[in-house]
Design a protein around this motif. Structure first.
Motif, PDB file in Angstrom:
ATOM      1  N   SER A 458       0.805  -1.134   0.086  1.00 53.47           N
ATOM      2  CA  SER A 458       0.037  -0.220   0.100  1.00 53.47           C
ATOM      3  C   SER A 458       0.737   1.386  -0.121  1.00 53.47           C
ATOM      4  N   PRO A 459       0.979   2.064  -1.237  1.00 55.72           N
ATOM      5  CA  PRO A 459       1.716   3.387  -1.208  1.00 55.72           C
ATOM      6  C   PRO A 459       1.391   4.168   0.122  1.00 55.72           C
ATOM      7  N   ALA A 460       0.223   4.415   0.349  1.00 60.41           N
ATOM      8  CA  ALA A 460      -0.096   5.216   1.425  1.00 60.41           C
ATOM      9  C   ALA A 460       0.209   4.888   2.830  1.00 60.41           C
ATOM     10  N   ARG A 464       3.272   6.876   5.164  1.00 62.52           N
ATOM     11  CA  ARG A 464       2.767   7.313   6.647  1.00 62.52           C
ATOM     12  C   ARG A 464       4.185   6.515   7.401  1.00 62.52           C
ATOM     13  N   ARG A 465       4.651   5.626   7.033  1.00 62.78           N
ATOM     14  CA  ARG A 465       5.971   5.026   7.663  1.00 62.78           C
ATOM     15  C   ARG A 465       7.117   5.860   7.571  1.00 62.78           C
ATOM     16  N   TRP A 466       7.188   6.467   6.235  1.00 64.97           N
ATOM     17  CA  TRP A 466       8.470   7.421   6.077  1.00 64.97           C
ATOM     18  C   TRP A 466       8.062   8.765   6.788  1.00 64.97           C
ATOM     19  N   GLN A 467       6.828   9.078   6.933  1.00 65.49           N
ATOM     20  CA  GLN A 467       6.410  10.331   7.639  1.00 65.49           C
ATOM     21  C   GLN A 467       6.690  10.249   9.158  1.00 65.49           C
ATOM     22  N   THR A 468       6.735   8.908   9.823  1.00 62.01           N
ATOM     23  CA  THR A 468       6.851   8.570  11.130  1.00 62.01           C
ATOM     24  C   THR A 468       8.452   8.625  11.409  1.00 62.01           C
ATOM     25  N   LEU A 489      -4.615   7.382  -6.637  1.00 64.38           N
ATOM     26  CA  LEU A 489      -3.757   6.293  -6.559  1.00 64.38           C
ATOM     27  C   LEU A 489      -4.262   5.089  -6.034  1.00 64.38           C
ATOM     28  N   PRO A 490      -4.065   3.760  -6.771  1.00 63.57           N
ATOM     29  CA  PRO A 490      -4.686   2.814  -6.280  1.00 63.57           C
ATOM     30  C   PRO A 490      -4.140   2.478  -4.798  1.00 63.57           C
ATOM     31  N   ASP A 491      -5.093   1.419  -4.189  1.00 62.74           N
ATOM     32  CA  ASP A 491      -4.822   1.192  -2.896  1.00 62.74           C
ATOM     33  C   ASP A 491      -3.774   0.529  -2.759  1.00 62.74           C
ATOM     34  N   LEU A 492      -3.381  -0.708  -3.659  1.00 65.37           N
ATOM     35  CA  LEU A 492      -2.381  -1.566  -3.944  1.00 65.37           C
ATOM     36  C   LEU A 492      -1.725  -1.760  -5.107  1.00 65.37           C
ATOM     37  N   ILE A 493      -0.312  -1.547  -5.117  1.00 60.78           N
ATOM     38  CA  ILE A 493       0.409  -1.602  -6.311  1.00 60.78           C
ATOM     39  C   ILE A 493       1.504  -2.756  -6.179  1.00 60.78           C
ATOM     40  N   TYR A 494       1.872  -2.858  -7.225  1.00 59.26           N
ATOM     41  CA  TYR A 494       3.267  -3.976  -7.015  1.00 59.26           C
ATOM     42  C   TYR A 494       4.627  -3.179  -7.261  1.00 59.26           C
ATOM     43  N   GLY A 495       5.564  -3.561  -6.483  1.00 60.25           N
ATOM     44  CA  GLY A 495       6.764  -2.768  -6.400  1.00 60.25           C
ATOM     45  C   GLY A 495       7.890  -3.582  -5.160  1.00 60.25           C
ATOM     46  N   ASP A 496       8.728  -2.941  -5.034  1.00 58.08           N
ATOM     47  CA  ASP A 496       9.742  -3.261  -3.854  1.00 58.08           C
ATOM     48  C   ASP A 496       9.933  -2.321  -3.008  1.00 58.08           C
ATOM     49  N   GLU A 497       9.017  -2.419  -1.848  1.00 63.58           N
ATOM     50  CA  GLU A 497       8.807  -1.364  -0.800  1.00 63.58           C
ATOM     51  C   GLU A 497      10.200  -0.751  -0.442  1.00 63.58           C
ATOM     52  N   GLU A 498      11.553  -1.753  -0.137  1.00 66.73           N
ATOM     53  CA  GLU A 498      12.562  -1.498   0.618  1.00 66.73           C
ATOM     54  C   GLU A 498      13.408  -0.678  -0.423  1.00 66.73           C
ATOM     55  N   ALA A 499      13.439  -0.848  -1.630  1.00 67.22           N
ATOM     56  CA  ALA A 499      14.271  -0.053  -2.829  1.00 67.22           C
ATOM     57  C   ALA A 499      13.535   1.432  -2.708  1.00 67.22           C
ATOM     58  N   LEU A 505      13.572   7.794   1.135  1.00 62.70           N
ATOM     59  CA  LEU A 505      14.202   8.303   2.480  1.00 62.70           C
ATOM     60  C   LEU A 505      15.647   9.275   2.351  1.00 62.70           C
ATOM     61  N   ASN A 506      16.463   8.677   1.048  1.00 59.42           N
ATOM     62  CA  ASN A 506      17.685   9.663   0.692  1.00 59.42           C
ATOM     63  C   ASN A 506      17.299  11.053   0.651  1.00 59.42           C
TER      64      ASN A 506
END
Lengths: 617, 143
Positions: A458-460, A464-468, A489-499, A505-506
């Motif tokens: 979930s991108p949202a 929110r984790r980044w915000q914290t 923006l869709p609720d769920l999308i495909y991707g690599d959260e870590e990357a 974060l950078n």
């Protein structure tokens, strides 16, 4: 239809086509030859028959004419007799014995009184009470010199056909002869023409006077109205094909006996005339078919040996080569065109084999090179992994223990100066650890060892984790932090959260580092088949000349900036390399002194429809 | 959770087993956990760790992954296949966050994972964030 015909005839095969063409040409030629030959044969045959028939007709005519002539001679001889009745009587008695063609002789005077009479069978003429009224007497005594009266065909009481012939006497009376038509019938019966040839005599008005079959005469057969009789009456000599009164298809010739109204028919059945032609047709047909078959067999055998078999061998050779058998060589049987083609084919296969060997060699070389490269890559990867562990372990210890001391854990005591120094060690160890981590991240991307996950997230929630995480840092510097989420923006999308997190974060870390007052904003936006992460700040901004190289490794805006803000100089390089590895891009906009905006574009891969449905249910 | 808000006795009298083959890392974990009142039992590989877990039956375990003799994967397999131990929560300790580590660790049976370095600043916060997710432990925290 054409394709069906081609399929049935096997037109698609060259062999069938050639043989079919040959068969058509050969058959046509044979048929033309046979027809020509048959025409010649049947013409010759018909000519021969015509000759024979006309001879037979002449013969028949002359036989009949002879018979009539002999009777005429009798008539004239008796007519010239002088003397008394007894004399005449003895003479005619003698004549009737001499001439079997005579049935009865009667001599009358001018008044019709009988002077003398004699007969074989029965008295017919002599018994007539009305001689004067009879046709023969009236015609004969009418004074028509030189004409001979010939009466109707009649039957005696014994049913024997006769005909009355009469002529004048020199004393003004008349002689009447009753002619035996059976005798005339015997005359025509002797005439032979082939197997079926017959002759008969007809009076011009149509009644049959003589025939090999006496019954026909007895039955008063009459040809009146038949076309062959009409034709015969027009001319003294006629030939034609017709169906005769016996119902047979015949070729007939007619001749009129001169001085009489008798017509001689000579007929032969058409089937006999054409029999030879028919036999020739059948024989020729059989011969043609046999010759055709024989020729086709010979031609087929030769074509197969010379052309098709070698072609088939060549074809199976090509098939074998196609299946990968490069050892295959086709036998060369003859040194003709096909032989040379086969030779060229064999040469081509040998060449192909040589090429193949060369290629296999090259492939082996390439595989060896690939293995070497893979080994190198693996070694590099192992090196990276080992290095990361070996570098981090002591750094972790340094940071860990200095941190514990600064937290006064484990009961340690030290003075203010020591605390200041330990703080420096701790901060620097953190910097060095950050540099090592960045360097290893970058190396991993460049070595192609970054394996991306492909998972729904979930991108949202991620934002929110980044915000914290970043909110704490922003708070420390008294900066605002805005988060905007695009409802599209869709609720769920495909991707690599870590990357993705590493990239964002950078960027957020940089934004906070280079901003002294104002705020940092994070915005996630839908952009069709992409999505955007926009990080903007109200910081110092980036001078135009620096925008070109800030994404390069170890490059910062300038040296004073490095001293003032610290950092490894690897952050933006990591951002760009990670974004590119994920199939995305990074752009930057900046006003010096006003702030900077970094936008990351990433491919948007939605949750599949089925999965959505599944969840709704 | 802010570090400042965490009372020093949050883990008082909790038995915790920490397994790590690096003595420095192990000692740092011991010191920090000790500072919050826990009784830390250290082990230097998975096999030792299992013996220790059977002996003290801790509230939870923290285990490094890469270790000699029996690594973290082997340890969690043994732990989760032992009926008497399977209820003890275990938290993985990884050297550096790698893609898929979290999923792999959870799939293997760990409750969650923490990333090195363990520092006095962040370790206890991160740990407590994980512990509040574990129902049997959350209620026992001295907070």
């Amino acid at each position: 239809v054409k394709r069906l015909a081609m399929k049935l005839l096997g037109i698609s095969s060259l062999q069938r086509r050639i043989l079919l063409l040959l068969a058509v040409v050969l058959f046509t030629t044979l048929v033309i030859i046979a027809i020509t030959f048959l025409t010649v044969v049947s013409n010759a045959e018909r000519d021969a028959w015509e000759g024979r028939q006309s001879e037979a007709a002449r013969n028949a005519t002359s036989q009949v004419a002879n018979f009539i002539e002999r009777m005429k001679v009798e008539l004239e001889f008796i007519g010239q007799l002088a003397g008394d009745s007894a004399e005449i009587q003895s003479l005619i008695d003698d004549r009737i014995k001499q001439n079997p063609g005579l049935l009865e002789i009667v001599v009358v005077d001018r008044s019709g009184a009988i002077l003398a009479a004699t007969y074989h069978d029965e008295p017919v003429l002599a018994r007539l009470l009305t001689i004067r009224q009879s046709n023969w007497f009236q015609t004969t005594t009418a004074g028509n010199e030189g004409t001979v009266y010939l009466g109707e065909v009649q039957l005696s009481s014994q049913n024997e056909p006769y005909m009355i012939m009469a002529g004048p006497t020199h004393f003004g009376g008349a002689v009447a002869l009753r002619l035996n038509l059976i005798m005339l019938g015997n005359v025509v019966a002797d005439i032979r023409l082939g197997e079926t040839g017959t002759a008969f005599v007809v009076k011009s008005e149509g009644s049959l006077a003589a025939d090999s079959d006496p019954g026909a005469v007895v039955n008063y057969v009459n040809l009146a109205g038949r076309p062959e009789l009409e034709a015969a009456r027009q001319t003294s000599k006629w030939t034609g094909a017709y169906t005769n009164f016996r119902g047979k298809q015949v070729i007939g010739t007619t001749n009129t006996i001169p001085g009489t109204d008798l017509i001689v028919f000579t007929e032969v059945e058409e089937s006999e005339v054409y029999a030879a032609g028919h036999r020739a047709l059948v024989q020729l047909g059989i011969m043609t078919i046999l010759f055709f078959d024989g020729t086709m067999v010979v031609v087929t055998v030769f074509l197969r040996r010379l052309l098709f078999n070698p072609l088939e061998r060549l074809q199976s050779g090509a098939r074998a080569v196609e299946k990968g058998n490069l050892e295959f060589q086709v036998d060369i049987v003859r040194q003709d065109e096909i032989g040379r083609l086969t030779e060229a084919f064999n040469a081509m296969v040998r060449r192909l084999k040589a090429h193949d060997a060369e290629r296999d060699h090259l492939i082996q070389d390439l595989q060896a090179a690939k293995r070497l490269a893979e080994d190198n890559s693996r070694l590099k990867s192992e090196f990276l992994s080992t290095m990361s562990h070996e570098l981090r372990t002591p750094m972790n210890a340094i940071e860990g223990f200095t941190g514990i001391m600064l937290s006064r854990m484990g009961g340690v005591e030290f003075n203010n100066k020591a605390e200041r120094y330990i703080t420096r060690v701790n901060v620097n160890s953190k910097r060095l650890l950050q540099l090592i981590n960045d360097f290893l991240d970058l190396s991993r991307v460049e070595a192609g060892r970054l394996e991306l996950a492909h998972q729904l997230f979930s991108p949202a929630d991620l934002a929110r984790r980044w915000q914290t995480e970043i909110g704490v840092l922003a708070e420390k510097k008294n900066l605002g932090f805005d988060l905007t989420l695009d409802p599209d923006l869709p609720d769920l999308i495909y991707g690599d959260e870590e990357a993705i997190s590493k990239v964002v974060l950078n960027l957020l870390g940089n934004a906070i580092k280079f901003t002294e007052q104002g705020k940092v904003s994070l915005s996630l936006q839908n952009d069709g088949d992409q999505w955007r992460i926009v990080v903007s700040d109200t910081g110092i901004g980036i001078p135009p000349h620096a925008r070109e190289y800030i994404f390069e490794e170890f490059r910062q805006v300038d040296q004073s900036s490095r001293r003032k803000y610290g950092g490894s100089g690897l952050g933006l390089a990591i951002v760009q390399k990670y974004a590119r590895t994920m199939g995305g891009t990074v752009t930057v906009q900046s006003d010096l002194g006003q702030g900077s905006t970094f936008t990351v574009f990433l491919p948007l891969e939605r949750e599949h429809e089925l999965e959505t449905l599944g969840r709704v249910v | 959770v802010n570090k400042m808000d965490i009372p020093n006795d949050v883990l008082t009298d909790w038995d915790i087993v920490v397994i790590d083959d690096e003595p420095d890392s192990l000692e740092i974990a011991e010191i920090i956990l000790d500072a919050y009142g826990a009784n830390v039992h250290a082990a230097s590989n998975g096999a030792e760790g299992l013996t220790m877990v059977r002996q003290v039956r801790p509230k939870f375990v923290i285990s490094d992954i890469s270790m000699p003799i029996l690594d973290g994967w082997g340890f969690i397999y043994e732990l989760k296949n032992d009926r008497t131990l399977m209820d003890i929560p275990a938290i993985a300790l990884t050297a550096h966050a790698m893609v898929g580590d979290r999923e792999r660790a959870i799939a293997a049976g760990f409750h969650n994972y923490l990333t090195k370095p363990l520092t006095a600043d962040t370790f206890i916060q991160d740990l407590l964030l994980l512990l509040v997710d574990i129902p049997v432990l959350a209620g026992e925290l001295n907070m």
